[in-house]
Every structure is written in C-alpha cells, then in structure tokens.
Design a protein around this motif. Structure first.
Motif, PDB file in Angstrom:
ATOM      1  N   ILE A 238      -3.893 -13.659  -1.888  1.00 53.53           N
ATOM      2  CA  ILE A 238      -3.689 -12.372  -1.222  1.00 53.53           C
ATOM      3  C   ILE A 238      -2.288 -11.851  -1.524  1.00 53.53           C
ATOM      4  N   ALA A 239      -2.198 -10.573  -1.835  1.00 54.93           N
ATOM      5  CA  ALA A 239      -0.898  -9.908  -1.991  1.00 54.93           C
ATOM      6  C   ALA A 239      -0.865  -8.692  -1.081  1.00 54.93           C
ATOM      7  N   THR A 268       3.290 -12.953   2.778  1.00 53.89           N
ATOM      8  CA  THR A 268       4.491 -12.159   2.559  1.00 53.89           C
ATOM      9  C   THR A 268       4.096 -10.822   1.937  1.00 53.89           C
ATOM     10  N   ALA A 269       4.947  -9.839   2.103  1.00 57.23           N
ATOM     11  CA  ALA A 269       4.722  -8.524   1.506  1.00 57.23           C
ATOM     12  C   ALA A 269       5.919  -8.169   0.634  1.00 57.23           C
ATOM     13  N   ARG A 293      -2.801  -9.148 -16.365  1.00 56.23           N
ATOM     14  CA  ARG A 293      -3.250  -8.655 -15.060  1.00 56.23           C
ATOM     15  C   ARG A 293      -2.642  -9.446 -13.897  1.00 56.23           C
ATOM     16  N   LEU A 294      -2.582  -8.795 -12.761  1.00 56.41           N
ATOM     17  CA  LEU A 294      -2.089  -9.426 -11.533  1.00 56.41           C
ATOM     18  C   LEU A 294      -3.023 -10.559 -11.112  1.00 56.41           C
ATOM     19  N   VAL A 300      -3.488  -5.526  -0.800  1.00 53.49           N
ATOM     20  CA  VAL A 300      -3.434  -4.479   0.220  1.00 53.49           C
ATOM     21  C   VAL A 300      -2.153  -3.687   0.021  1.00 53.49           C
ATOM     22  N   VAL A 301      -2.271  -2.379  -0.055  1.00 56.01           N
ATOM     23  CA  VAL A 301      -1.105  -1.507  -0.192  1.00 56.01           C
ATOM     24  C   VAL A 301      -1.019  -0.621   1.043  1.00 56.01           C
ATOM     25  N   ASP A 302       0.056  -0.766   1.803  1.00 56.42           N
ATOM     26  CA  ASP A 302       0.268   0.063   2.991  1.00 56.42           C
ATOM     27  C   ASP A 302       1.156   1.253   2.627  1.00 56.42           C
TER      28      ASP A 302
END
Length: 642
Positions: A238-239, A268-269, A293-294, A300-302
């Motif tokens: 997860i990122a 972490t973000a 690629r990542l 998730v992008v806030d």
C-alpha cells in the motif's frame, strides 16, 4: 502597482495585447520563438500561440478558441498606461481567420523547418458542423496535449476490465467496517469502499467533513483483509500520497489514528514527488515511469484537487495495470497552482468502460437502482448511479460542520449570490458580514487568539497553544495590495503586539506565542511546506516550535526549520487542507480576477463554527458569478482530432 513588462520585439496584436495586460512579455517571447523555429510569420497564429502560453500560465491545459475573448487582464500584472483597459474594446482577430491560419500553419502541421509540431489544434467536430460552446476547437502546447492523452489512454485501458474479488467476502467486510448495511438512506462511504474493491480506478469526491479520510482507512482495511484471506498471495503493498508534504502528513496521521481499530498495518504517506522518486538533474525526471512501474498493489492519493495535469500524467504512466488507484478530494475547491483541474474533469467527464456486475453481487438487494426511494432527498440520483458505474462517488453528508456555514457553502457552490448574501446579512452565531473599513470585529478575534496562544506558550502548554492558534485564521485572496496578505498580516501583527502578544525587548528572533508558517520541506525532520506552528517556552527556559501532528504536538528546535516566517494572515490557497474555528475572509474589489466561486467556497469551508466575510456585496456577487476558467479536453466525450 506593478508595471507590465513589455516584450521589445512584439508588434501588432502581440504588442497591443501585451500593453493592455492580457499577454505578458513571456507569453510574447515564447510565441515569437516558436514562430522563428517553425518559420511561421502569421500574426493570427503567433497571437493564438501567445494566448495558448498564457492559458497554461493561468491554469488551463489548452486554449478554447471560441472563448478567447473572455480572457481578461492578467491578475498579477497592471500597467499605468494600460490600467483600466477593457479587454472587450481590444482588436480581437476574427475567430474564423485564426482557425484558418492555424490549420495550415507549420507550427500545427509541420513544415520545411522539420517535423516539429509545437502546437496541437484539436477539432472536436472535424465534420465542420456548427460549433457548440463545449465542443469548440482547442489549441494546445504539444507537451500538455501529450500529457492529457496519457491520462485519457491509461484511464481507458484501466476501465477495460475489473479486479477479481470474492463478492460474499467483500460484503461481510463491508458489514464489519461500516455501521449498518445500506438502507433507505444510502451510505455513500460504504458504496465508495465497494467501488474501490471492484474497480482499478476509483474517485472519491466530497467536501470538508464528509468523511474522506475515514473512508480511505476503511477502503484500505477492506482490501488488506481481502488479500490476507487468500494465503497464496503476498502481503498487500500500500502507498499513500498527496501533492504536498503537509497534506501527506495529515493523511498519514488520520489513517494511523484508525489503524488499531481496523487492524491496519502502520502505513506512511509521502508527497507524489517522493512516491515517484524525484531525480534532480537526471535525464528521466522520476525514478518510476512507463518503463519502470511503481511496485504497489494499492495507491491512495488525497487532496487530488491540487494535483496538476503534469503530475497526474506522470503518476498514471507509472502505474501497473493491476494496481488499484483511489483518488480522493474536493473538486469544488481551488485547483492546482499549475495547469489542469484533473479531479474536477474526472468527476464531470464521460464514463468509459462497462459496469462491473460483481458490484451488484456485493450490494445484493441494495443495487444502485433500488438503493433508496425515489422521493427520498438522500436517495441516489440517476446521475450518481451512472457515475458510480464508472467508479466515481461523491460523499455528501457533512460531519465537520453544518447549519448556516453548510448552507452558505451550498449557495456559493450553486452560484446563488442572493441566498449567500441573505445568509451573511442575517448574521447570527455562525456567519457575519463586515465592510472593508469595519475592522473592530476581526481585530478583537486576532487579539483574543494571540493572547490565548501566548498565555499557553508561556506556560509550556504546546497542545493548548496549537488549539488557540487554530481558533482564528485571517485569509486573503491576494498577496499584495490593500486587500492582500502583506498589508493585513502587518496590521494583524500590530494589533496582536498592542494587545501584549508580542516579543519582549530583550528577546531574540523567537518569542513564546510567535505564530509560524513553514515555507519549505525537510522530510527527514518531518517538517513540511505549509505547516503552521507556534513557539513555546520549555520548563528550562529554552524555546521550541510546536507543530500539530495527530493527537500530540511535534516539538522541534526553531533552527531546524528550512524556511519559516511569522504569520498572522495567509492566502486562501495556503489554507487548503486546514480547519479553524473562526475564519475571517478579506475579499478584494469586484474586478479582481482572483476572486472566484472556487476561492470563496474554499475559504468558507475552512471554518468549523464561524465565517466572517470582510467585503462588499458587489465583491461577493462578483466572486460567486466568476468561475475558474480551466480549459481542458478531459471532460469531453472524445479526444477530438489533432
């Protein structure tokens, strides 16, 4: 008054519009350089090229040629000789002549100078039928055309199929993570989690206080539990990311606060730049890209409303096809300071791809068609059902504030100036309206807040000082001028010092109660651009800067700051992502092009309990009537023909 810089080589239309403040010297220089490179001398083409450069500088991805006459004087530039020029009186060229010149221009078609095509003309209706306002020709600088095409291509490819999930297991997790199954009033947070489980790309839109970070945590818990139930698969990678360090820190704190109750790992973000691996001075700007690629299963992008077209293009190009992407933000807020309003375009744009039948299996009887009664005001509308089929959901139930502040925000978002003014004039405990010269109420709030901050700081109460610091915030649209941050920050500081909330004569550059704004990042020290804090006296007499970090203040020595200023007022742009008990909003004159509906909405929704607007009725009406003009092709049903 700032003087407009004049391009010495500009002639004809370029010179006239440069002198009027519509074009900057930089716009003219770029257009002339393109003309020299492509051996193009047409005045209409060079003028359109300059407007395309100006459009990008103003936040648009491209120039809507049919609306080019709506471009006003540059908000950041005035010139004594050109001040007061009405753009409508300028010698705008005929649109048909401009289009005809562009269609044969070597800058668009290529030519003897080589295959270089720095401009892209996109005809939404190449058959030549009568233009519609929302389907007219678009003129791009090639770089931004390519970035937009990357976004369109990747999103279309990702919508071609869906993740394989166990519908029954997902439903059980939804029942565990959310208070109750969907009933007469649909739980859009629960629907958002269901969409994230069944789509490669999910967009979760919503205003302040609608539970976006609450929903993010539950989406991650749902996906993590679903993966752990399949022992043959590796742990879910997860990122979490955001466009700024401040927003990333807040996202990390919000998710970690819920981690124990949701059985989430410690996450972490990071900023999007750090996520993609920014490389200074390298041929490839980022470590991760289309060919590297990542390595994540979920990203998730806030605060996606602040993500520019360029950054979104880089992110999407670096995604693996089997990575779930969840984009979260408020499309009604101010967009990125750079070109593009990608989140708003995605929320308003066409739905691509087929619906996922597994979604209905997860919802069982609570299908999108039967989720609520037709006459229920909270029922899903037909438009919402259509958007959800494409992985887009808007959270609507505000939990942070309600009452008159929420009503004012709704009126502004709907463009209803009469309703907004009626609410402000009625006053009460939540809303107030002050004339520009009526400074006593805002002065009282500034002095009260400064005294409370100083008292707590002198006692060494960092948490109390930070709480007092968030009790009031003075916001401005401009940086300079009579309604700008520089003037109001200086006045607010004088008021606070006169009230006894200032440095003692023998003190150095740091004093207890000093409000701070960080203006640069230091990731190792966990200090981020946009952080606000306060200087606090410690028991041993030394001072520390207290920054808000979750439930506990984060204390650092003031010398650790990479860059910091004392702050009593800030721009509305700077305030995005923050909340204050009371917000005082200084509005500029009605003619200011910075004064927009999105700016007012962003300012008003920073407040928890009270909004004070300092301005005239004319400014309020002008702001609500003026929308941010951010042209792009993403919200159109087809990419057109370059």
């Amino acid at each position: 008054m700032t003087s407009i810089q004049l391009a010495q080589r500009g002639t004809g239309l370029l010179r006239t519009f440069n002198e009027a403040g519509v074009l900057s010297a930089a716009d003219v220089h770029v257009a002339l350089r393109l003309g020299r490179m492509g051996r193009e001398s047409s005045e209409e083409v060079l003028f359109a090229a300059a407007l395309a450069v100006r459009a990008v500088r103003s936040g648009s991805v491209c120039l809507e040629l049919l609306r080019m006459r709506e471009i006003g004087v540059d908000a950041d530039e005035t010139w004594d000789a050109g001040a007061g020029v009405d753009p409508a009186t300028l010698p705008w060229p005929d649109i048909d002549a401009v289009l005809a010149a562009l269609r044969i221009s070597p800058l668009v078609c290529g030519g003897p100078a080589g295959p270089l095509r720095p401009l892209r003309l996109v005809d939404a209706d190449p058959a030549g039928a009568q233009w519609r306002e929302d389907a007219g020709p678009l003129l791009y600088l090639d770089r931004y055309y390519q970035q937009e095409q990357t976004i369109r291509r990747v999103l279309t490819e990702r919508s071609g199929d869906h993740p394989i999930v166990d519908a029954a297991a997902v439903r059980r997790e939804l029942d565990r993570l959310f208070d109750a199954p969907i009933g007469a009033a649909p739980d859009r947070q629960r629907l958002a989690a269901a969409l994230a489980a069944t789509h490669w790309t999910t967009v979760v839109a919503g205003g302040p206080g609608t539970g976006k970070t609450h929903t993010i945590a539950r989406i991650l818990a749902l996906l993590d539990t679903h993966r752990r139930a399949q022992p043959k698969l590796p742990t879910l990678r997860i990122a979490m990311a955001a466009p700024t360090g401040k927003a990333a820190a807040r996202l990390q704190e919000a998710v970690r606060e819920q981690a124990d109750s949701l059985d989430l790992p410690e996450l972490t973000a990071a900023t999007l730049h750090r996520l993609l691996g920014w490389q200074r001075g390298r041929t490839t700007r980022f470590r991760y890209h289309e060919f590297n690629r990542l390595p994540y299963d979920v990203i998730v992008v806030d605060e996606t409303s602040m993500v520019s077209l360029t950054m979104m293009s880089s992110l999407l190009a670096a995604l693996r096809p089997d990575t779930r992407l969840v984009l979260v933000g408020d499309p009604d807020q101010l967009a990125s300071v750079d070109a593009g309003a990608v989140l708003a375009d995605l929320v308003a744009g066409p739905i691509v791809g087929a619906p996922n039948p597994v979604l209905d299996q997860i919802l069982v009887t609570d299908s999108l068609e039967s989720v609520a009664a037709e006459d229920d005001p909270e029922a899903l509308t037909n438009l919402e059902r259509t958007r959800m089929r494409g992985g887009i959901v808007r959270l609507t139930r505000g939990r942070r504030f309600g009452g008159k502040i929420a009503e004012l925000a709704v009126a502004i978002r709907a463009g209803d100036a009469d309703a907004a003014l009626e609410l402000l004039r009625a006053g009460g405990t939540e809303l107030s309206l002050s004339a520009p010269e009526e400074t006593a109420p805002v002065r009282a709030d500034i002095v009260r807040a400064a005294e409370e901050v100083t008292a707590a700081a002198l006692e060494g109460d960092a948490a109390g000082a930070l709480t007092a610091l968030e009790s009031h915030r003075l916001l401005c649209a401009h940086r300079q001028g009579p309604f700008g941050v520089e003037r109001w920050d200086r006045m607010a500081a004088e008021w606070a010092f006169a009230g006894g909330a200032g440095p003692e004569p023998y003190q150095g550059s740091w004093y207890p109660g000093q409000p701070l704004l960080v203006t640069a990042n230091d990731h190792e020290a966990r200090i981020y651009n946009g952080d606000t804090g306060v200087i606090v006296r410690m028991p041993d007499g030394s001072v520390r800067a207290a920054l808000q970090r979750g439930s506990e203040p984060y204390l650092v020595h003031p010398t650790q700051f990479p860059a910091v200023v004392t702050v009593f007022a800030m721009t509305i742009h700077r305030s995005q992502g923050s909340q204050y008990d009371t917000v005082s909003v200084v509005l500029p004159e009605p003619e200011s092009t910075l004064l927009t509906r999105e700016l007012l909405y962003t300012a008003v929704t920073r407040a928890r309990s009270h909004v004070r607007v300092i301005g005239t009725d004319e400014s309020i009406r002008a702001g609500i009537a003026r929308r941010v003009l951010r042209a792009s092709g993403l919200s159109r049903s087809s990419p057109g023909t370059p």
